[in-house]
Design a protein around this motif. Structure first.
Motif, PDB file in Angstrom:
ATOM      1  N   LEU A   1      64.068  27.229  17.621  1.00 19.38           N
ATOM      2  CA  LEU A   1      62.956  26.431  18.123  1.00 19.38           C
ATOM      3  C   LEU A   1      62.470  25.541  16.990  1.00 19.38           C
ATOM      4  O   LEU A   1      61.938  26.021  15.997  1.00 19.38           O
TER       5      LEU A   1
ATOM      6  N   THR B   1      56.496  23.401  17.478  1.00 19.20           N
ATOM      7  CA  THR B   1      55.467  24.370  17.842  1.00 19.20           C
ATOM      8  C   THR B   1      55.682  24.812  19.284  1.00 19.20           C
ATOM      9  O   THR B   1      55.904  23.978  20.165  1.00 19.20           O
ATOM     10  N   PRO B   2      55.667  26.112  19.563  1.00 21.55           N
ATOM     11  CA  PRO B   2      55.907  26.581  20.930  1.00 21.55           C
ATOM     12  C   PRO B   2      54.897  26.005  21.916  1.00 21.55           C
ATOM     13  O   PRO B   2      53.722  25.802  21.589  1.00 21.55           O
TER      14      PRO B   2
ATOM     15  N   ASP C   1      52.576  26.410  25.332  1.00 22.14           N
ATOM     16  CA  ASP C   1      51.781  27.549  25.780  1.00 22.14           C
ATOM     17  C   ASP C   1      52.566  28.479  26.688  1.00 22.14           C
ATOM     18  O   ASP C   1      52.334  29.697  26.714  1.00 22.14           O
TER      19      ASP C   1
ATOM     20  N   ASP D   1      55.852  28.987  26.542  1.00 24.00           N
ATOM     21  CA  ASP D   1      56.997  29.611  25.872  1.00 24.00           C
ATOM     22  C   ASP D   1      56.726  31.103  25.716  1.00 24.00           C
ATOM     23  O   ASP D   1      55.587  31.522  25.471  1.00 24.00           O
ATOM     24  N   GLU D   2      57.774  31.901  25.851  1.00 21.22           N
ATOM     25  CA  GLU D   2      57.621  33.348  25.819  1.00 21.22           C
ATOM     26  C   GLU D   2      58.285  33.941  24.592  1.00 21.22           C
ATOM     27  O   GLU D   2      59.357  33.493  24.163  1.00 21.22           O
ATOM     28  N   ILE D   3      57.629  34.948  24.032  1.00 21.94           N
ATOM     29  CA  ILE D   3      58.122  35.634  22.839  1.00 21.94           C
ATOM     30  C   ILE D   3      58.358  37.096  23.192  1.00 21.94           C
ATOM     31  O   ILE D   3      57.531  37.729  23.864  1.00 21.94           O
TER      32      ILE D   3
ATOM     33  N   ASP E   1      53.393  35.241  26.554  1.00 19.28           N
ATOM     34  CA  ASP E   1      53.307  33.789  26.422  1.00 19.28           C
ATOM     35  C   ASP E   1      52.694  33.433  25.080  1.00 19.28           C
ATOM     36  O   ASP E   1      51.778  34.116  24.590  1.00 19.28           O
ATOM     37  N   TYR E   2      53.147  32.340  24.506  1.00 16.14           N
ATOM     38  CA  TYR E   2      52.591  31.868  23.230  1.00 16.14           C
ATOM     39  C   TYR E   2      51.100  31.617  23.355  1.00 16.14           C
ATOM     40  O   TYR E   2      50.340  31.833  22.402  1.00 16.14           O
TER      41      TYR E   2
END
Length: 209
Positions: free
Chosen positions: A33, A36-37, A39, A41-43, A55-56
């Motif tokens: 990536l 910046t992720p 909102d 985007d999932e971690i 979620d970010y």
């Protein structure tokens, strides 16, 4: 084993899913990536060995994202040797609407450790200021963050900036923070905190929740 009487079945690896909804190929980490992720985007995290996703936006909100900055819009008169609230009324930034431009008070919206910075410029047309003190009132406790004294007893400088000074404090929700100023002159005259080209500024940001 599909659990219905011990029947074994087979499937392609590409169709395997975790309960979180990711395919095996999605979690190889092969693609970096480079921004910046977003909102959404999932971690992936391991919660005691159980793989979960978040979620970010959830991580970002946990950091507080609290910040404010304001500058003095007009000169503030200081009576001799009298501690005065500095109402820095021109707001530059206020992410949580936590700074009150009418009374100069920042009310903590998210508990955490905050960094506050202050720059005040003390002045007097005749150079009478001999002793200057800037304090930060944090949750009702006044802390001197800068003090300066003219070695010539106030007969040289007409404007003195007290520089960028500040503190880090652990605060609770609804704690109040404000700036106060005190200037002592050598002839009991008034002085002032300068604005305009000598911007006096108050700012703060959460650094850890």
């Amino acid at each position: 084993d599909d659990g219905a009487g011990g029947t074994n079945r087979k499937t392609a690896a590409s169709r395997l899913k975790t309960y979180a909804g990711f395919s095996v190929s999605s979690i190889t980490g092969a693609t970096a990536l480079a921004a910046t992720p977003a909102d959404t985007d999932e971690i992936l995290i391991s919660d005691g060995g159980t793989l979960k996703r978040i979620d970010y936006a959830e991580l970002r909100s946990s950091f507080g994202n609290v910040a404010f900055s304001a500058k003095l819009g007009s000169d503030l008169t200081l009576n001799d040797a009298t501690t005065t609230d500095v109402v820095v009324g021109d707001e530059l930034l206020d992410t949580n609407s936590a700074y009150n431009t009418s009374d100069g008070v920042f009310t903590v919206p998210v508990a955490g450790k905050y960094m506050f910075g202050v720059n005040l410029t003390y002045g007097d047309a005749e150079g009478n200021v001999s002793d200057m003190e800037t304090t930060l009132s944090v949750a009702g406790t006044a802390t001197t963050i800068h003090r300066g004294e003219s070695t010539s007893n106030g007969t040289t400088h007409t404007k003195v900036s007290r520089g960028w000074t500040g503190i880090i404090a652990a605060l609770s929700v609804n704690d109040e923070i404000k700036v106060r100023a005190n200037a002592d002159t050598n002839n009991s005259s008034t002085s002032y905190v300068a604005s305009n080209a000598y911007h006096s500024i108050f700012w703060g940001v959460i650094v850890l929740d």
